[in-house]
Design a protein around this motif. Structure first.
Motif, PDB file in Angstrom:
ATOM      1  N   GLY A 312       0.988  -1.296  -0.286  1.00 15.46           N
ATOM      2  CA  GLY A 312      -0.336   0.216   0.664  1.00 15.46           C
ATOM      3  C   GLY A 312       0.624   0.694  -0.013  1.00 15.46           C
ATOM      4  O   GLY A 312       2.258   1.217   0.543  1.00 15.46           O
ATOM      5  N   LEU A 313       0.564   2.411  -0.929  1.00 15.14           N
ATOM      6  CA  LEU A 313       1.057   3.643  -0.365  1.00 15.14           C
ATOM      7  C   LEU A 313      -0.229   4.447  -0.500  1.00 15.14           C
ATOM      8  O   LEU A 313      -1.174   4.637  -0.310  1.00 15.14           O
ATOM      9  N   ILE A 314       0.591   5.685   0.271  1.00 16.05           N
ATOM     10  CA  ILE A 314      -0.196   6.993  -0.017  1.00 16.05           C
ATOM     11  C   ILE A 314      -0.104   8.035  -0.721  1.00 16.05           C
ATOM     12  O   ILE A 314       1.415   8.698   0.099  1.00 16.05           O
ATOM     13  N   LEU A 315      -1.006   9.236  -0.963  1.00 15.15           N
ATOM     14  CA  LEU A 315      -0.411   9.963  -1.263  1.00 15.15           C
ATOM     15  C   LEU A 315      -1.020  11.875  -0.528  1.00 15.15           C
ATOM     16  O   LEU A 315      -1.799  11.285  -0.893  1.00 15.15           O
ATOM     17  N   ALA A 316      -0.372  12.374  -1.300  1.00 15.04           N
ATOM     18  CA  ALA A 316      -1.080  14.052  -0.093  1.00 15.04           C
ATOM     19  C   ALA A 316      -1.462  14.400  -1.250  1.00 15.04           C
ATOM     20  O   ALA A 316      -1.292  14.196  -2.389  1.00 15.04           O
ATOM     21  N   ALA A 317      -2.307  14.976  -1.158  1.00 10.69           N
ATOM     22  CA  ALA A 317      -3.063  15.820  -2.099  1.00 10.69           C
ATOM     23  C   ALA A 317      -2.379  16.889  -2.483  1.00 10.69           C
ATOM     24  O   ALA A 317      -2.378  16.983  -4.247  1.00 10.69           O
TER      25      ALA A 317
END
Length: 528
Positions: A312-317
């Protein structure tokens, strides 16, 4: 078929020649030869002719020739392959004559058996596949089981997605794939795939592909069973997940079992939380994923997750915009690979308004590596404490939108390991997001509540034993006529290292204070 055996004897040697005469193309022929023997087959081409493909496989080393005419002692050599056990003579129409007569010569370098297949087609047309299905719809099955080399020609089209695929599905036996623009890859090729079993060549593409002529060569072992398709990628559209559950609701399971590359497209949206997550749940075997905006991630990319197990990974706006096309490639390894994928808003557990007590249940950090909470702080709260009940994960806090701390960005306002005390002016009447970063699968228990304040009389003292949450807050009212004030903090045991922070008019923490003392372990902290 008319055949005759010819024996020539001389003083120095004895050479046996076998002669077979055919009036046109015939089915596969088999036979056996002793070391040093020849065998001949005649060929008469049609009018018009389009070239031909001749295949010889043998159990030992052999030589294979094509000559003009049907006089087996004369003629000009047109093509040759020597010292092999599998030969293919690919002869284009420009090297042959309409209605012309030719013969092949098979020579045995050792005792052997052989199989000979004449094919009147030098080059086959391959229709562009529209990518509507994973397996393809414009499929060519092997023309015969002779093996050797097969040539195909395809005219490129403007791809639906910015890449195209060339897929050789090998059902049994072995075959390899070679690709080249403008001319046939008769040896090697600009692009190739020679893996055991099936082969795939993916290439990035744009509208310039339209009208280009590309050639494909399949090299197959005798008896191999295979299928070939070329054209648009099969890409599935992902629905943006609304982040209402930790495990996602808009999931897509693998399109087919087993290893390989699988492609998805998602249109980015403005997330309610200010962060976007993509999660690949690996249920069996191994799989990784690669994420890229605007183009197909055929290799390594800036945004990828390749750890063992789920990813999984997360990107900021700030790392993307609304309504962009992003592509995801899932690479699955091994026949036992089983997985599903989703992408969209992060899940942030709403834990309500910060109060005097806390009863938040334990949670598990997902494959994206951060578990989020959402809370609100009212105007009556002078300090807010966060504690992981002894856990050593890092706490990240941000007002209004989720904090994102990854290898690619740092979008957090406050952070500390295991525990945190937040005070004004950062602390105000607002909504806050808390992110707890740790190893996927690890359990966390968050304690979120108001910080309690103990009153300590001026010129007084107190003894505290601290276990658990590490911040203790005392209020001291200093008389107005005091011209100086000293406060000491003495460690209770050797080697302990408490630290001291003071602030006038409000509660201090490590970052917001009027004075501090951070002496080495075992030394009394003192501020005057």
């Amino acid at each position: 078929m008319l055949s005759r055996r010819l024996t020539v004897t001389s003083f120095l040697f004895a050479l046996l020649l076998f002669v077979a005469v055919t009036s046109a193309f015939a089915e596969t022929q088999t036979g056996s030869l002793s070391n040093g023997e020849y065998y001949y087959y005649d060929i008469t081409l049609p009018t018009p002719q389009t070239g031909m493909r001749l295949v010889l496989s043998s159990t030992a080393s052999s030589d294979f020739y094509l000559y003009t005419g049907t006089n087996h002692d004369e003629g000009s050599q047109v093509a040759a392959s020597t010292g092999q056990t599998l030969h293919t003579l690919l002869v284009p129409a420009a090297s042959l004559a309409d209605g012309g007569s030719y013969h092949v010569r098979i020579y045995a370098n050792d005792d052997l058996t052989y199989s000979y297949t004449p094919d009147p087609t030098f080059l086959r047309a391959l229709a562009w596949d529209n990518g509507a299905t994973l397996s393809g719809t414009s499929i060519i099955t092997q023309p015969d089981t002779a093996g050797g080399d097969y040539l195909f020609k395809i005219t490129g089209q403007s791809p639906l997605h910015p890449a195209w695929r060339n897929v050789l599905k090998v059902n049994s036996g072995e075959a390899d794939l070679y690709l080249q623009q403008g001319s046939a890859p008769e040896t090697g090729g600009s692009y190739s795939s020679v893996n055991a079993g099936s082969d795939i060549i993916y290439l990035n593409a744009d509208d310039s592909l339209d009208g280009q002529e590309w050639y494909i060569r399949v090299h197959a072992a005798p008896g191999a069973s295979w299928q070939l398709t070329s054209g648009d990628l099969y890409v599935q559209d992902l629905t943006w997940d609304n982040g209402s559950t930790p495990g996602g609701t808009s999931t897509i399971s693998q399109p087919a079992p087993g290893a390989g590359d699988y492609f998805f497209r998602i249109t980015s949206q403005t997330p309610a939380t200010g962060a976007w997550r993509t999660v690949l749940n690996v249920l069996g075997g191994e799989a990784d994923f690669y994420l890229q905006q605007g183009s197909i991630p055929l290799g390594d990319t800036t945004y990828q997750s390749t750890g063992s197990g789920s990813d999984g990974l997360i990107l900021a706006a700030s790392q993307y915009s609304n309504n962009q096309s992003w592509y995801i490639r899932v690479h699955a390894s091994g026949a036992s690979s089983s997985w599903n994928i989703f992408s969209g808003d992060i899940y942030a557990q709403d834990i309500g308004t910060v109060g005097d007590t806390s009863s938040i249940p334990a949670a598990t950090i997902g494959p994206e590596g951060t578990y989020y909470y959402k809370t609100s702080v009212d105007a009556t709260i002078r300090a807010w404490r966060l504690w992981l009940n002894g856990g050593n994960q890092t706490l990240w806090v941000k007002q209004s939108t989720a904090p994102v701390k990854t290898a690619w960005t740092d979008q957090a306002e406050q952070f500390e390991v295991g525990q945190m005390l937040l005070v004004p002016p950062y602390l105000t009447n607002a909504v806050y997001f808390i992110g707890v970063t740790g190893a996927p699968g690890s359990s966390i228990t968050l304690d979120s509540r108001k910080q309690q304040v103990t009153t300590l009389s001026f010129a007084g003292s107190t003894t505290n034993t601290i276990s658990g949450y590490g911040y203790t807050t005392c209020r001291v009212d200093v008389p107005i006529d005091q011209i100086a004030w000293q406060i000491n903090l003495t460690p209770g045991l050797a080697g302990q290292n408490p630290e001291l922070y003071i602030r006038s008019g409000d509660i201090p923490n490590r970052w917001t204070n009027s004075a501090l003392s951070e002496a080495p372990a075992g030394v009394t902290e003192s501020i005057t």
